[in-house]
Design a protein around this motif. Structure first.
Motif, PDB file in Angstrom:
ATOM      1  N   THR A 255       0.817  -1.205   0.000  1.00  0.00           N
ATOM      2  CA  THR A 255       0.000   0.000   0.000  1.00  0.00           C
ATOM      3  C   THR A 255       0.857   1.264   0.000  1.00  0.00           C
ATOM      4  OG1 THR A 255      -0.164  -0.020   2.421  1.00  0.00           O
ATOM      5  CG2 THR A 255      -1.911  -1.140   1.184  1.00  0.00           C
ATOM      6  N   CYS A 256       2.153   1.125   0.307  1.00  0.00           N
ATOM      7  CA  CYS A 256       3.081   2.251   0.208  1.00  0.00           C
ATOM      8  C   CYS A 256       4.482   1.700   0.000  1.00  0.00           C
ATOM      9  CB  CYS A 256       3.025   3.154   1.446  1.00  0.00           C
ATOM     10  SG  CYS A 256       3.500   2.339   2.989  1.00  0.00           S
ATOM     11  N   ALA A 257       5.346   2.504  -0.616  1.00  0.00           N
ATOM     12  CA  ALA A 257       6.706   2.053  -0.899  1.00  0.00           C
ATOM     13  C   ALA A 257       7.645   3.240  -1.021  1.00  0.00           C
ATOM     14  CB  ALA A 257       6.745   1.217  -2.181  1.00  0.00           C
ATOM     15  N   THR A 258       8.920   2.991  -0.697  1.00  0.00           N
ATOM     16  CA  THR A 258       9.965   4.011  -0.813  1.00  0.00           C
ATOM     17  C   THR A 258      11.183   3.391  -1.480  1.00  0.00           C
ATOM     18  OG1 THR A 258       9.244   5.172   1.178  1.00  0.00           O
ATOM     19  CG2 THR A 258      11.492   5.586   0.444  1.00  0.00           C
ATOM     20  N   ILE A 259      11.773   4.134  -2.425  1.00  0.00           N
ATOM     21  CA  ILE A 259      13.025   3.741  -3.061  1.00  0.00           C
ATOM     22  C   ILE A 259      14.074   4.771  -2.672  1.00  0.00           C
ATOM     23  CG2 ILE A 259      14.203   3.231  -5.238  1.00  0.00           C
ATOM     24  CD1 ILE A 259      11.449   2.885  -6.531  1.00  0.00           C
ATOM     25  N   SER A 260      15.243   4.321  -2.240  1.00  0.00           N
ATOM     26  CA  SER A 260      16.328   5.237  -1.887  1.00  0.00           C
ATOM     27  C   SER A 260      17.660   4.609  -2.265  1.00  0.00           C
ATOM     28  CB  SER A 260      16.305   5.561  -0.391  1.00  0.00           C
ATOM     29  OG  SER A 260      16.434   4.387   0.394  1.00  0.00           O
ATOM     30  N   GLY A 261      18.678   5.458  -2.415  1.00  0.00           N
ATOM     31  CA  GLY A 261      20.008   4.954  -2.762  1.00  0.00           C
ATOM     32  C   GLY A 261      20.717   5.892  -3.713  1.00  0.00           C
ATOM     33  N   GLU A 262      21.560   5.317  -4.576  1.00  0.00           N
ATOM     34  CA  GLU A 262      22.272   6.158  -5.531  1.00  0.00           C
ATOM     35  C   GLU A 262      21.303   6.737  -6.557  1.00  0.00           C
ATOM     36  OE1 GLU A 262      24.546   4.127  -8.868  1.00  0.00           O
ATOM     37  OE2 GLU A 262      24.566   2.538  -7.339  1.00  0.00           O
ATOM     38  N   GLU A 263      21.699   7.768  -7.273  1.00  0.00           N
ATOM     39  CA  GLU A 263      20.799   8.492  -8.158  1.00  0.00           C
ATOM     40  C   GLU A 263      20.121   7.585  -9.192  1.00  0.00           C
ATOM     41  OE1 GLU A 263      22.919  11.746  -9.904  1.00  0.00           O
ATOM     42  OE2 GLU A 263      22.543  13.058  -8.187  1.00  0.00           O
ATOM     43  N   PHE A 264      18.822   7.784  -9.344  1.00  0.00           N
ATOM     44  CA  PHE A 264      18.048   6.993 -10.289  1.00  0.00           C
ATOM     45  C   PHE A 264      16.998   7.874 -10.956  1.00  0.00           C
ATOM     46  CE2 PHE A 264      16.192   6.604  -6.053  1.00  0.00           C
ATOM     47  CZ  PHE A 264      14.842   6.879  -6.254  1.00  0.00           C
ATOM     48  N   LEU A 265      16.623   7.496 -12.171  1.00  0.00           N
ATOM     49  CA  LEU A 265      15.532   8.149 -12.886  1.00  0.00           C
ATOM     50  C   LEU A 265      14.222   7.442 -12.570  1.00  0.00           C
ATOM     51  CD1 LEU A 265      17.150   8.651 -16.421  1.00  0.00           C
ATOM     52  CD2 LEU A 265      16.930  10.352 -14.597  1.00  0.00           C
ATOM     53  N   VAL A 266      13.102   8.164 -12.736  1.00  0.00           N
ATOM     54  CA  VAL A 266      11.783   7.599 -12.482  1.00  0.00           C
ATOM     55  C   VAL A 266      10.905   7.814 -13.708  1.00  0.00           C
ATOM     56  CG1 VAL A 266       9.646   7.911 -11.164  1.00  0.00           C
ATOM     57  CG2 VAL A 266      11.833   7.827  -9.972  1.00  0.00           C
ATOM     58  N   ASN A 267      10.228   6.754 -14.132  1.00  0.00           N
ATOM     59  CA  ASN A 267       9.248   6.834 -15.224  1.00  0.00           C
ATOM     60  C   ASN A 267       7.869   6.714 -14.606  1.00  0.00           C
ATOM     61  OD1 ASN A 267       7.505   6.436 -17.353  1.00  0.00           O
ATOM     62  ND2 ASN A 267       8.764   4.938 -18.408  1.00  0.00           N
ATOM     63  N   SER A 268       7.116   7.810 -14.622  1.00  0.00           N
ATOM     64  CA  SER A 268       5.783   7.836 -14.038  1.00  0.00           C
ATOM     65  C   SER A 268       4.751   8.050 -15.134  1.00  0.00           C
ATOM     66  CB  SER A 268       5.699   8.966 -12.998  1.00  0.00           C
ATOM     67  OG  SER A 268       4.413   9.061 -12.445  1.00  0.00           O
ATOM     68  N   THR A 277      17.435  10.605  -5.273  1.00  0.00           N
ATOM     69  CA  THR A 277      18.074   9.654  -4.353  1.00  0.00           C
ATOM     70  C   THR A 277      17.043   9.027  -3.421  1.00  0.00           C
ATOM     71  OG1 THR A 277      18.605  11.444  -2.805  1.00  0.00           O
ATOM     72  CG2 THR A 277      20.312  10.810  -4.398  1.00  0.00           C
ATOM     73  N   GLU A 278      15.810   9.550  -3.432  1.00  0.00           N
ATOM     74  CA  GLU A 278      14.733   8.945  -2.639  1.00  0.00           C
ATOM     75  C   GLU A 278      13.386   9.404  -3.181  1.00  0.00           C
ATOM     76  OE1 GLU A 278      13.025   8.777   1.972  1.00  0.00           O
ATOM     77  OE2 GLU A 278      15.172   9.092   1.581  1.00  0.00           O
ATOM     78  N   ARG A 279      12.460   8.459  -3.319  1.00  0.00           N
ATOM     79  CA  ARG A 279      11.079   8.769  -3.711  1.00  0.00           C
ATOM     80  C   ARG A 279      10.142   7.823  -2.971  1.00  0.00           C
ATOM     81  NH1 ARG A 279       9.640  11.628  -8.159  1.00  0.00           N
ATOM     82  NH2 ARG A 279       7.757  11.818  -6.909  1.00  0.00           N
ATOM     83  N   SER A 280       8.929   8.315  -2.659  1.00  0.00           N
ATOM     84  CA  SER A 280       7.928   7.503  -1.959  1.00  0.00           C
ATOM     85  C   SER A 280       6.575   7.636  -2.639  1.00  0.00           C
ATOM     86  CB  SER A 280       7.807   7.942  -0.493  1.00  0.00           C
ATOM     87  OG  SER A 280       9.010   7.725   0.212  1.00  0.00           O
ATOM     88  N   TRP A 281       5.762   6.586  -2.504  1.00  0.00           N
ATOM     89  CA  TRP A 281       4.411   6.567  -3.055  1.00  0.00           C
ATOM     90  C   TRP A 281       3.476   5.852  -2.090  1.00  0.00           C
ATOM     91  CZ3 TRP A 281       8.876   5.428  -5.581  1.00  0.00           C
ATOM     92  CH2 TRP A 281       9.212   6.208  -6.690  1.00  0.00           C
ATOM     93  N   ARG A 282       2.193   6.240  -2.102  1.00  0.00           N
ATOM     94  CA  ARG A 282       1.184   5.559  -1.292  1.00  0.00           C
ATOM     95  C   ARG A 282      -0.098   5.422  -2.109  1.00  0.00           C
ATOM     96  NH1 ARG A 282      -2.578   9.201   0.649  1.00  0.00           N
ATOM     97  NH2 ARG A 282      -1.992  11.397   0.396  1.00  0.00           N
ATOM     98  N   VAL A 283      -0.819   4.344  -1.862  1.00  0.00           N
ATOM     99  CA  VAL A 283      -2.074   4.102  -2.568  1.00  0.00           C
ATOM    100  C   VAL A 283      -3.185   4.951  -1.949  1.00  0.00           C
ATOM    101  CG1 VAL A 283      -3.820   2.380  -3.169  1.00  0.00           C
ATOM    102  CG2 VAL A 283      -1.399   1.742  -3.134  1.00  0.00           C
ATOM    103  N   VAL A 284      -3.946   5.622  -2.807  1.00  0.00           N
ATOM    104  CA  VAL A 284      -5.163   6.323  -2.381  1.00  0.00           C
ATOM    105  C   VAL A 284      -6.332   5.551  -2.994  1.00  0.00           C
ATOM    106  CG1 VAL A 284      -6.411   8.500  -2.309  1.00  0.00           C
ATOM    107  CG2 VAL A 284      -3.905   8.509  -2.422  1.00  0.00           C
ATOM    108  N   PRO A 285      -7.036   4.736  -2.196  1.00  0.00           N
ATOM    109  CA  PRO A 285      -8.085   3.860  -2.761  1.00  0.00           C
ATOM    110  C   PRO A 285      -9.282   4.651  -3.296  1.00  0.00           C
ATOM    111  CG  PRO A 285      -7.392   3.134  -0.557  1.00  0.00           C
ATOM    112  CD  PRO A 285      -6.842   4.517  -0.763  1.00  0.00           C
ATOM    113  N   LYS A 286      -9.844   4.139  -4.400  1.00  0.00           N
ATOM    114  CA  LYS A 286     -11.071   4.691  -4.985  1.00  0.00           C
ATOM    115  C   LYS A 286     -11.021   6.215  -5.071  1.00  0.00           C
ATOM    116  CE  LYS A 286     -12.823   0.484  -4.724  1.00  0.00           C
ATOM    117  NZ  LYS A 286     -12.970  -0.370  -5.911  1.00  0.00           N
ATOM    118  N   ALA A 287      -9.898   6.744  -5.536  1.00  0.00           N
ATOM    119  CA  ALA A 287      -9.684   8.201  -5.503  1.00  0.00           C
ATOM    120  C   ALA A 287     -10.339   8.926  -6.665  1.00  0.00           C
ATOM    121  CB  ALA A 287      -8.180   8.494  -5.494  1.00  0.00           C
TER     122      ALA A 287
END
Length: 297
Positions: A255-268, A277-287
């Protein structure tokens, strides 16, 4: 009904859009307004000018276009009282493919008139953005960057080309992945993905075969396939979803997740950003709500 267009969409054509507009007008009594919005400010102004009865807003474009619309409505606090529609005029159209919204504009217009309203989850990130379909870091983001060079000529075929180029060069990133408060992986990783629906990359990859966009959770895929042969095996597995059974892949729900560490790109949802170096996401149900075809069953 308010239709938001974006001239940069991969298959955008004013003649096609006008034909769809007339079809929508002929199918109902309410007015159909088209507004071209190539910037965030233009989109805000179009939503500000809406008539009181305009509860349906349609994105005429690809995954980036509908992401931008939903993100704006989310920030404005209007998702609970607006219904979203989609005319898939982009290149990949992953959300449309996953929801079985026809890629043919005329058939998609029919769904807007005859389809049902479906409640879906979204992922909210730590920078006030949203994810509707999938977000991934590592080789998938690099592949999207490579594919962008070929989209004008190859269209959706650019995605597997980008994947081949990225996979041939990627050696992995040292990352830590946490989900629901627990460490899932901490190693040199090829890819970390969070998917709200099965397919990505213009239908060329099945990242999360078990994903459902309305079940209140997201599928987490972590690949440690950093060796040359392992990368090839992972890429082949993505085509059918068989990668979820590989011993160097973690496949679970969260329901939630965090990625951290050396530099990375994100495809959203097809849009690449970073490095981070760090990104987080959480689920918002039936939003949010979208007009989609009826269930097969």
């Amino acid at each position: 009904m308010l239709i938001i267009t974006h001239g940069g969409a991969g298959r955008f054509d004013s003649g096609t859009l006008e034909r769809v507009r007339e079809r929508l007008r002929a199918g109902g009594e309410e007015p159909v307004t088209v507004c071209e919005c190539d910037s965030a400010d233009e989109l805000e102004r179009a939503l500000d000018r809406r008539e009181p009865g305009d509860e349906t807003v349609v994105a005429a474009g690809g995954d980036g276009s509908i992401n931008r619309l939903v993100a704006t409505l989310y920030a404005r606090g209007e998702l609970d009282r607006r219904t979203v529609g989609l005319l898939p005029l982009g290149t990949g159209n992953d959300l449309a493919r996953n929801l079985r919204i026809p890629l043919d504009p005329d058939e998609a217009a029919r769904v807007l008139r005859e389809g049902r309203t479906r409640e879906l989850d979204l992922l909210a990130d730590d920078e006030s953005g949203v994810v509707l379909n999938a977000v991934h870091a590592g080789v998938g983001a690099v592949a999207a960057t490579q594919a962008a060079r070929f989209k004008p000529w190859l269209k959706s075929a650019a995605f597997p080309v980008g994947a081949v180029l990225a996979g041939a060069r990627a050696g992995g990133w040292r990352l830590k992945v946490e989900a629901d408060g627990e460490i899932v992986a901490e190693d040199k990783l090829l890819m970390v993905g969070l998917s709200n629906a099965p397919g990505i990359a213009g239908g060329s990859a099945l990242l999360a075969p078990d994903a459902s966009p309305g079940d209140g959770r997201v599928e987490l895929v972590v690949s440690a396939a950093t060796g040359p042969l392992a990368r090839v095996r992972y890429a082949l597995g993505l085509r059918s979803g068989a990668h979820k059974h590989h011993d160097d892949v973690v496949y679970t729900a969260a329901t939630c997740a965090t990625i951290s560490g050396e530099e990375f790109l994100v495809n959203s949802d097809g849009e690449v950003s970073g490095p981070f170096t760090e990104r987080s996401w959480r689920v918002v149900p039936k939003a949010w709500r979208i007009i989609a075809p009826p269930d097969r069953d």
